[in-house]
Motif scaffolding. Structure first.
Motif, PDB file in Angstrom:
ATOM      1  N   UNK A  21     -17.837 -37.420 107.333  1.00  0.00           N
ATOM      2  CA  UNK A  21     -18.503 -37.995 108.518  1.00  0.00           C
ATOM      3  C   UNK A  21     -19.050 -39.351 108.104  1.00  0.00           C
ATOM      4  N   UNK A 391     -22.474 -24.373 117.909  1.00  0.00           N
ATOM      5  CA  UNK A 391     -23.387 -25.224 117.147  1.00  0.00           C
ATOM      6  C   UNK A 391     -24.613 -25.623 117.971  1.00  0.00           C
ATOM      7  N   UNK A 392     -24.423 -25.857 119.260  1.00  0.00           N
ATOM      8  CA  UNK A 392     -25.529 -26.299 120.102  1.00  0.00           C
ATOM      9  C   UNK A 392     -26.594 -25.231 120.248  1.00  0.00           C
ATOM     10  N   UNK A 395     -28.329 -24.662 116.931  1.00  0.00           N
ATOM     11  CA  UNK A 395     -29.271 -25.722 116.560  1.00  0.00           C
ATOM     12  C   UNK A 395     -30.575 -25.579 117.340  1.00  0.00           C
ATOM     13  N   UNK A 437     -40.476 -29.337 112.574  1.00  0.00           N
ATOM     14  CA  UNK A 437     -39.393 -29.469 113.549  1.00  0.00           C
ATOM     15  C   UNK A 437     -39.700 -28.817 114.895  1.00  0.00           C
TER      16      UNK A 437
ATOM     17  N   UNK B  36     -28.894 -33.721 118.348  1.00  0.00           N
ATOM     18  CA  UNK B  36     -29.643 -32.590 117.805  1.00  0.00           C
ATOM     19  C   UNK B  36     -28.816 -31.899 116.721  1.00  0.00           C
ATOM     20  N   UNK B  37     -27.551 -31.614 117.059  1.00  0.00           N
ATOM     21  CA  UNK B  37     -26.704 -30.862 116.132  1.00  0.00           C
ATOM     22  C   UNK B  37     -26.521 -31.624 114.830  1.00  0.00           C
ATOM     23  N   UNK B  38     -26.332 -32.941 114.936  1.00  0.00           N
ATOM     24  CA  UNK B  38     -26.100 -33.691 113.710  1.00  0.00           C
ATOM     25  C   UNK B  38     -27.394 -33.960 112.941  1.00  0.00           C
ATOM     26  N   UNK B  39     -28.418 -34.409 113.646  1.00  0.00           N
ATOM     27  CA  UNK B  39     -29.597 -34.879 112.914  1.00  0.00           C
ATOM     28  C   UNK B  39     -30.634 -33.788 112.668  1.00  0.00           C
ATOM     29  N   UNK B  40     -30.604 -32.721 113.478  1.00  0.00           N
ATOM     30  CA  UNK B  40     -31.547 -31.635 113.254  1.00  0.00           C
ATOM     31  C   UNK B  40     -31.055 -30.762 112.100  1.00  0.00           C
ATOM     32  N   UNK B  85     -20.670 -37.638 115.610  1.00  0.00           N
ATOM     33  CA  UNK B  85     -20.298 -36.868 114.429  1.00  0.00           C
ATOM     34  C   UNK B  85     -19.473 -37.684 113.440  1.00  0.00           C
TER      35      UNK B  85
END
Lengths: 518, 314
Positions: A21, A391-392, A395, A437, B36-40, B85
């Protein structure tokens, strides 16, 4: 084969499971990113993977003031980035300013490994000085990690958004990105004029290989099949159950420890079901890590005996606190008032002791591991649901202690700071404390946080390691985590691939690698 | 006719706008988002303040209607934004991934059509009844084979055991053989099935008996009269097959580790990479619109009766 003289030349065909990435070095925690960054960037210092000592690399020498708030590095002469620009004090200062402070305008986040950074000063072209707001004893080690790979200043002038393009990453490493097909393959070629490897390595000068070819091959069976059919030389990510068939054909399994916080099941104490220490201790006693390691993993996955790996700095052996004892588990749950219901699941005040956990996709066989854990906990009357959401949802739910009272967490970094990274609220916040968080969190453990801060800011090394031991004891006494195994990265290579080495956190380096005639 | 074409273009634009709006709303409704998915992700070790700043940078803190408007405005100017991403502009992603998928899909469809015709003719013209029956059941078998399994089996047999085609570093031609086959077999199956049915039905019609009575051979009737009449249903499902091709491409590209739209779609879905997904939705909608338009224009050439109907509509 080890005594043969290295052969120069050839291309190493390396099969990678996932595409890289963003290649901003601090994003190197992602395994595919680090596998590339380690070849194309150099670091100020080199952490000896055996002794974990910090040794010179781009920095010839350094001075640290008594309270670890000022670091002065003297740089090696004549080092250049692959675009020809000098790797001098100016460039190093710019790199760490972005790593330590981020850049809001261009979108650079702050690097996890760097704490309390204030500013840099260029003393002369070969000398750079860093200032910290508070003691930062972890900084010297932080200059050796993947996340501190040095890049040309032109790289950091581009928007963060666009650094997924590997051809834009200009480092001073032994290899240079030649070309890439985004998401599919990446070609590196050796830099002929490379002459600044870590001084303590036997091998100096250019790399033995002419080139490295990364090919993204997501399917496990295709990666292994291609290796065994002679179409590839080295592959990343072998599942434990595939190891025997690879070894049976004379191929080699290379596994290296990530040497940080182990693969742990972590509780979120804000959830009322696990807020009682006795419940957490009972679940620890109900966990049979021997069975997990023997059933699901292989000899390359050592059973955990503390919060951090046995090979990590400051480790203390706490296996006594992790003994498997079902009777004790049952007794403690009884004592805590949880009574077995008609369906076998314990209840208290009309509520069932039913927990859930999300499988963690990057961790090896996470799903199978939690399913076995779920069976073990069921024997003492506790239900654990193993979820595999998208994933959503995962998370979002992971930030809610009520939805996920248990979570899988690990971090690889060979410095005591790693414990703070995993548990401190403004870092990875595995326990979901107040100020971290989860914006709605009310629970916190000030004693733990104080201990974590002390580890990150204790300039005396001996004291720092002592504090690291205390933190492990504290985390297990509070039964916040159940350590399961020490996570390795497992690779497989053809028998003619020599000189594979790994850094202190299992990232491969191909600087010493050479291909014997087949 | 011009009015009919203008109508079709108008319809196409409405379809595109609806597809865009629906995907936009659906993506907003999902829990979580790409940032959210990437940075969390705990790997990043970012504080909540840092994540909030990143959100602002990506414009994700703007009200919904503003994001909607912005995205459309950017789309109209040909900019699809950034993939959160992958860390590259979506345009770059599309430029590298669209051509291989188009090539794979086009060749897959071509091979599928050829296979389907061969199978259908063989099933209709084979000398023995038992052979005809056997051939006619093949498509049902082919449909039930999972693409994923088929791909892996082809690789295991032809690449790893027989070592006929390398899967790693193949040349341009070798790179296509196994993926095209993997994609073509499951698509050839429904095509062949429809063709066989359709050939049977047309053959039972009176005009065929008339032609046979006039002394035409069975094969001759098939070529000159039956085939033309049997083609129409096949053409009609071609539009639907486009979707099948995209779905097959996702699996094929993943198994073979080749880049393409299917693979980036799969990754974008799992990471909720909104910008990428919306560009793909628009592309897919565009593909459907174009294919259906083509089907509508070609159909009257095969069956002139349809021309009158189209004319009457306009």
């Amino acid at each position: 084969m080890a005594q043969e003289a290295p052969v120069q030349g050839g291309t190493l065909v390396y099969l990678e499971q996932q595409p890289h990435t963003n290649l901003y070095p601090p994003a190197g925690g992602f395994y595919p990113n680090s596998g590339i960054l380690n070849q194309i960037t150099d670091k100020l210092t080199w952490q000896n993977p055996e002794t974990l000592e910090i040794e010179p690399w781009i920095a010839e020498s350094w001075e640290i003031n008594a309270d670890a708030t000022q670091y002065t590095f003297k740089l090696r002469q004549g080092v250049t980035f692959s675009d020809g620009t000098p790797l001098d004090a100016e460039a190093v200062a710019k790199n760490f300013d972005v790593f330590g402070l981020g850049d809001k305008e261009l979108g650079y986040p702050i690097a996890e490994a760097i704490n309390n950074y204030d500013h840099s000063e260029v003393v002369d072209p070969q000398t750079v000085k860093f200032f910290f707001k508070a003691p930062a004893p972890g900084f010297l080690q932080a200059t050796s990690v993947i996340g501190s790979g040095l890049v040309a200043t032109s790289v950091l002038a581009q928007p963060y958004n666009e650094l997924g393009d590997a051809t834009k990453i200009i480092g001073s490493g032994a290899f240079v990105v030649e070309s890439e097909v985004l998401g599919q393959s990446l070609n590196l070629k050796a830099r002929e004029d490379y002459a600044w490897g870590p001084v303590n390595l036997e091998h100096q000068g250019r790399a033995y290989l002419d080139a490295i070819q990364y090919i993204v091959t997501p399917e496990d069976s295709v990666r292994i099949g291609a290796l065994l059919a002679g179409q590839a030389d080295f592959i990343r990510q072998i599942q434990a159950y595939d190891e025997p068939q690879v070894e049976a054909q004379g191929y080699l399994i290379h596994s290296a420890s990530t040497r940080g916080v182990n693969n742990n099941a972590v509780f979120r104490p804000e959830n009322p079901l696990v807020s009682d220490l006795r419940v957490r201790q009972a679940l620890t006693a109900a966990t049979n890590t021997d069975e997990i390691v023997q059933t699901i993993y292989s000899a390359h996955y050592p059973k955990a005996s503390s919060v951090i790996a046995a090979t990590a700095l400051g480790y203390v052996d706490l296996h006594d606190k992790l003994a498997f004892d079902q009777d004790r588990a049952k007794a403690m749950l009884d004592e805590a008032g949880w009574v077995q219901g008609a369906d076998g699941i314990r209840e208290k005040d009309g509520q069932k002791l039913e927990l859930s956990v999300y499988e963690s996709l990057p961790q090896p066989q996470s799903r199978a591991m939690f399913q076995l854990l779920s069976q073990q906990w069921a024997q003492v009357g506790v239900k654990l649901n193993v979820l595999a959401g998208d994933a959503g949802s995962a998370a979002v739910d992971r930030l809610d202690p009520l939805k996920t009272p248990v979570v899988s967490a690990m971090v690889g970094r060979a410095d005591p700071d790693v414990i703070k990274s995993n548990f401190y609220p403004t870092n990875r916040d595995a326990l979901l404390q107040k100020g971290g968080l989860n914006a709605a969190a009310t629970w916190e453990d000030p004693a733990l946080n104080e201990l974590l801060l002390a580890i990150a800011s204790e300039p005396d090394n001996a004291k720092r390691l002592e504090l690291t031991g205390e933190a492990q004891v504290y985390l297990l006494d509070q039964a916040y985590v159940i350590p399961i195994f020490e996570e390795p990265q497992v690779f497989a290579g053809a028998p003619y691939v020599n000189g594979i080495s790994f850094d202190a956190v299992a990232r491969p380096s191909f600087y010493n690698t050479w291909l014997a005639p087949r | 006719m011009t009015r009919a074409v203008a109508n079709r273009i108008g319809q196409a634009l409405i379809v595109l706008l609806l597809a865009f709006t629906a995907s936009f709303l659906l993506l907003q409704a999902l829990p979580g988002d790409a940032i959210l998915i990437k940075y969390q992700n705990p790997e990043m070790g970012l504080s909540p303040e840092q994540i909030a700043e990143i959100r602002i940078l990506y414009g994700a803190d703007a009200p919904l209607w503003a994001q909607y408007g912005n995205t459309i405005w950017n789309f109209l100017q040909g900019s699809f934004g950034y993939s959160v991403q992958a860390g590259v502009p979506v345009n770059t992603l599309l430029a590298t991934n669209l051509p291989p998928t188009l090539r794979l899909a086009a060749l897959g469809l071509l091979v599928a059509v050829v296979l389907a015709f061969c199978l259908a003719f063989a099933a209709t013209l084979a000398p023995f009844r038992w052979l005809r029956n056997l051939l006619a059941t093949l498509p049902a078998l082919m449909i039930s084979v999972p693409v994923f399994w088929l791909g892996i089996m082809l690789i295991q047999i032809f690449s790893f055991r027989l070592r006929l085609v390398p899967i790693i570093n193949p040349n341009e031609f070798q790179a296509l053989i196994l993926p095209v086959l993997t994609l073509a077999l499951p698509i050839a199956a429904p095509l062949a099935q429809i063709l066989i049915r359709s050939l049977d039905e047309v053959e039972a019609q009176p005009f065929v008996s008339v032609a046979r009575a006039k002394g035409a051979t069975r094969r001759g009737v098939l070529w000159r009269h039956v085939l033309r009449n049997a083609l129409l249903p096949v053409l009609t499902i071609a539009g639907l097959l486009f979707g099948e091709l995209l779905a097959g491409a996702v699996v094929t590209e993943t198994v073979f580790g080749i880049n393409g739209l299917g693979r980036i779609t799969e990754q974008a879905v799992s990471n909720q990479d909104t910008a990428v997904l919306q560009a793909i939705v628009i592309l897919a909608a565009l593909g459907f619109v174009i294919i259906n338009l083509a089907v509508d224009l070609i159909a009257p050439l095969i069956d002139p009766r349809l021309n009158r109907k189209l004319g009457a509509d306009a």
